[in-house]
Write a protein that holds these residues in place. Structure first.
Motif, PDB file in Angstrom:
ATOM      1  N   VAL A  94       0.842  -1.199   0.000  1.00  0.00           N
ATOM      2  CA  VAL A  94       0.000   0.000   0.000  1.00  0.00           C
ATOM      3  C   VAL A  94       0.878   1.251   0.000  1.00  0.00           C
ATOM      4  O   VAL A  94       0.654   2.184  -0.772  1.00  0.00           O
ATOM      5  CB  VAL A  94      -0.964  -0.001   1.209  1.00  0.00           C
ATOM      6  CG1 VAL A  94      -1.627   1.354   1.399  1.00  0.00           C
ATOM      7  CG2 VAL A  94      -2.012  -1.103   1.039  1.00  0.00           C
ATOM      8  N   ARG A  98       1.260   4.131  -2.889  1.00  0.00           N
ATOM      9  CA  ARG A  98       1.118   5.582  -2.636  1.00  0.00           C
ATOM     10  C   ARG A  98       2.331   6.339  -3.155  1.00  0.00           C
ATOM     11  O   ARG A  98       2.200   7.402  -3.757  1.00  0.00           O
ATOM     12  CB  ARG A  98       0.905   5.834  -1.151  1.00  0.00           C
ATOM     13  CG  ARG A  98      -0.453   5.392  -0.672  1.00  0.00           C
ATOM     14  CD  ARG A  98      -0.652   5.648   0.797  1.00  0.00           C
ATOM     15  NE  ARG A  98      -1.953   5.138   1.202  1.00  0.00           N
ATOM     16  CZ  ARG A  98      -2.244   4.733   2.408  1.00  0.00           C
ATOM     17  NH1 ARG A  98      -1.350   4.785   3.372  1.00  0.00           N
ATOM     18  NH2 ARG A  98      -3.455   4.295   2.696  1.00  0.00           N
ATOM     19  N   VAL A 101       2.225   6.546  -6.952  1.00  0.00           N
ATOM     20  CA  VAL A 101       1.305   7.574  -7.437  1.00  0.00           C
ATOM     21  C   VAL A 101       1.922   8.960  -7.295  1.00  0.00           C
ATOM     22  O   VAL A 101       1.750   9.817  -8.162  1.00  0.00           O
ATOM     23  CB  VAL A 101      -0.063   7.472  -6.723  1.00  0.00           C
ATOM     24  CG1 VAL A 101      -0.939   8.689  -7.012  1.00  0.00           C
ATOM     25  CG2 VAL A 101      -0.770   6.184  -7.123  1.00  0.00           C
ATOM     26  N   ALA A 108      -2.239   6.127 -10.734  1.00  0.00           N
ATOM     27  CA  ALA A 108      -3.286   6.043  -9.707  1.00  0.00           C
ATOM     28  C   ALA A 108      -4.447   5.159 -10.148  1.00  0.00           C
ATOM     29  O   ALA A 108      -5.010   4.412  -9.346  1.00  0.00           O
ATOM     30  CB  ALA A 108      -3.787   7.434  -9.345  1.00  0.00           C
ATOM     31  N   ARG A 109      -4.793   5.193 -11.416  1.00  0.00           N
ATOM     32  CA  ARG A 109      -5.938   4.405 -11.904  1.00  0.00           C
ATOM     33  C   ARG A 109      -5.672   2.906 -11.858  1.00  0.00           C
ATOM     34  O   ARG A 109      -6.600   2.105 -11.947  1.00  0.00           O
ATOM     35  CB  ARG A 109      -6.314   4.836 -13.317  1.00  0.00           C
ATOM     36  CG  ARG A 109      -5.280   4.497 -14.361  1.00  0.00           C
ATOM     37  CD  ARG A 109      -5.666   5.010 -15.759  1.00  0.00           C
ATOM     38  NE  ARG A 109      -4.682   4.700 -16.745  1.00  0.00           N
ATOM     39  CZ  ARG A 109      -3.533   5.353 -16.925  1.00  0.00           C
ATOM     40  NH1 ARG A 109      -3.237   6.370 -16.156  1.00  0.00           N
ATOM     41  NH2 ARG A 109      -2.680   4.992 -17.854  1.00  0.00           N
ATOM     42  N   ALA A 111      -3.840   1.403  -9.300  1.00  0.00           N
ATOM     43  CA  ALA A 111      -3.474   0.972  -7.941  1.00  0.00           C
ATOM     44  C   ALA A 111      -4.395  -0.162  -7.493  1.00  0.00           C
ATOM     45  O   ALA A 111      -5.595  -0.146  -7.796  1.00  0.00           O
ATOM     46  CB  ALA A 111      -3.563   2.139  -6.975  1.00  0.00           C
ATOM     47  N   GLU A 113      -6.966  -2.249  -5.410  1.00  0.00           N
ATOM     48  CA  GLU A 113      -8.113  -1.752  -4.653  1.00  0.00           C
ATOM     49  C   GLU A 113      -7.778  -1.560  -3.177  1.00  0.00           C
ATOM     50  O   GLU A 113      -8.205  -0.594  -2.557  1.00  0.00           O
ATOM     51  CB  GLU A 113      -9.291  -2.716  -4.812  1.00  0.00           C
ATOM     52  CG  GLU A 113     -10.578  -2.191  -4.237  1.00  0.00           C
ATOM     53  CD  GLU A 113     -11.741  -3.104  -4.530  1.00  0.00           C
ATOM     54  OE1 GLU A 113     -12.490  -3.397  -3.585  1.00  0.00           O
ATOM     55  OE2 GLU A 113     -11.899  -3.517  -5.687  1.00  0.00           O
ATOM     56  N   ALA A 115      -5.210  -0.518  -1.885  1.00  0.00           N
ATOM     57  CA  ALA A 115      -4.384   0.668  -1.673  1.00  0.00           C
ATOM     58  C   ALA A 115      -5.211   1.950  -1.663  1.00  0.00           C
ATOM     59  O   ALA A 115      -4.694   3.014  -1.335  1.00  0.00           O
ATOM     60  CB  ALA A 115      -3.303   0.764  -2.750  1.00  0.00           C
ATOM     61  N   ASP A 116      -6.494   1.859  -1.989  1.00  0.00           N
ATOM     62  CA  ASP A 116      -7.370   3.020  -2.012  1.00  0.00           C
ATOM     63  C   ASP A 116      -7.797   3.353  -0.584  1.00  0.00           C
ATOM     64  O   ASP A 116      -8.448   2.536   0.072  1.00  0.00           O
ATOM     65  CB  ASP A 116      -8.600   2.711  -2.875  1.00  0.00           C
ATOM     66  CG  ASP A 116      -9.565   3.873  -2.990  1.00  0.00           C
ATOM     67  OD1 ASP A 116      -9.359   4.912  -2.329  1.00  0.00           O
ATOM     68  OD2 ASP A 116     -10.531   3.739  -3.761  1.00  0.00           O
ATOM     69  N   PRO A 117      -7.436   4.545  -0.085  1.00  0.00           N
ATOM     70  CA  PRO A 117      -7.786   4.886   1.303  1.00  0.00           C
ATOM     71  C   PRO A 117      -9.287   4.952   1.556  1.00  0.00           C
ATOM     72  O   PRO A 117      -9.727   4.828   2.683  1.00  0.00           O
ATOM     73  CB  PRO A 117      -7.136   6.264   1.524  1.00  0.00           C
ATOM     74  CG  PRO A 117      -6.716   6.755   0.192  1.00  0.00           C
ATOM     75  CD  PRO A 117      -6.705   5.601  -0.760  1.00  0.00           C
ATOM     76  N   SER A 118     -10.088   5.110   0.515  1.00  0.00           N
ATOM     77  CA  SER A 118     -11.539   5.164   0.693  1.00  0.00           C
ATOM     78  C   SER A 118     -12.184   3.783   0.580  1.00  0.00           C
ATOM     79  O   SER A 118     -13.399   3.668   0.616  1.00  0.00           O
ATOM     80  CB  SER A 118     -12.153   6.116  -0.340  1.00  0.00           C
ATOM     81  OG  SER A 118     -11.985   5.596  -1.645  1.00  0.00           O
ATOM     82  N   HIS A 119     -11.366   2.747   0.437  1.00  0.00           N
ATOM     83  CA  HIS A 119     -11.878   1.379   0.307  1.00  0.00           C
ATOM     84  C   HIS A 119     -12.765   1.045   1.502  1.00  0.00           C
ATOM     85  O   HIS A 119     -12.394   1.278   2.651  1.00  0.00           O
ATOM     86  CB  HIS A 119     -10.703   0.400   0.221  1.00  0.00           C
ATOM     87  CG  HIS A 119     -11.104  -1.007  -0.057  1.00  0.00           C
ATOM     88  ND1 HIS A 119     -11.250  -1.940   0.937  1.00  0.00           N
ATOM     89  CD2 HIS A 119     -11.414  -1.633  -1.213  1.00  0.00           C
ATOM     90  CE1 HIS A 119     -11.614  -3.095   0.402  1.00  0.00           C
ATOM     91  NE2 HIS A 119     -11.721  -2.930  -0.895  1.00  0.00           N
TER      92      HIS A 119
END
Length: 137
Positions: A94, A98, A101, A108-109, A111, A113, A115-119
């Motif tokens: 993760v 980051r 990116v 970023a597109r 990365a 899933e 690794a997405d902080p909004s996951h």
């Protein structure tokens, strides 16, 4: 993978185990994309790992305790699973995502899933789900 440590530094030791060009990419493919057979890991890998290199790295990662391989009958593809040690590499992936990116925002597109902080549920939830799928726990 270096089997005899060059120093007592924990950063150096981790890099000796998984700091080669392919180990974290293989672990990423297993964790993020559920590519668990040799064939999937070889053919779906966008970075273009060769079959001989993949074979060596899978053997190294299994021997070092990051992966296990399920025994199968002849003619069937064995499946690789993350071990607890393999799961411990996910927060590192993760952070590397980051950094990637930051270095190249166009990535970023792509990365993973997790690794997405909004996951939904966060990283611990994702690791828990992977633990259940790979370790049965």
């Amino acid at each position: 993978m270096i089997t005899s440590p060059r120093s007592d530094c924990p950063v150096n030791r981790a890099l000796e185990m998984i700091g080669d060009q392919w180990s974290l990419v293989i672990l990423r493919d297993i964790a993020a994309y559920d590519r668990r057979s040799f064939r999937e890991l070889c053919t779906a890998n966008e970075e273009g790992i060769s079959a001989p290199v993949l074979s060596r790295r899978l053997a190294d990662l299994t021997r070092a305790g990051f992966l296990t391989k399920a025994d199968t009958s002849p003619g069937k593809q064995g499946q690789y699973s993350l071990t607890e040690l393999g799961l411990q590499t996910i927060p590192l992936m993760v952070e590397l995502a980051r950094l990637g990116v930051l270095l190249d925002p166009a990535t970023a597109r792509n990365a993973p899933e997790f690794a997405d902080p909004s996951h939904a549920g966060g990283l611990e939830t994702e690791i828990g789900e992977l633990r259940r799928r790979h370790l049965g726990g």
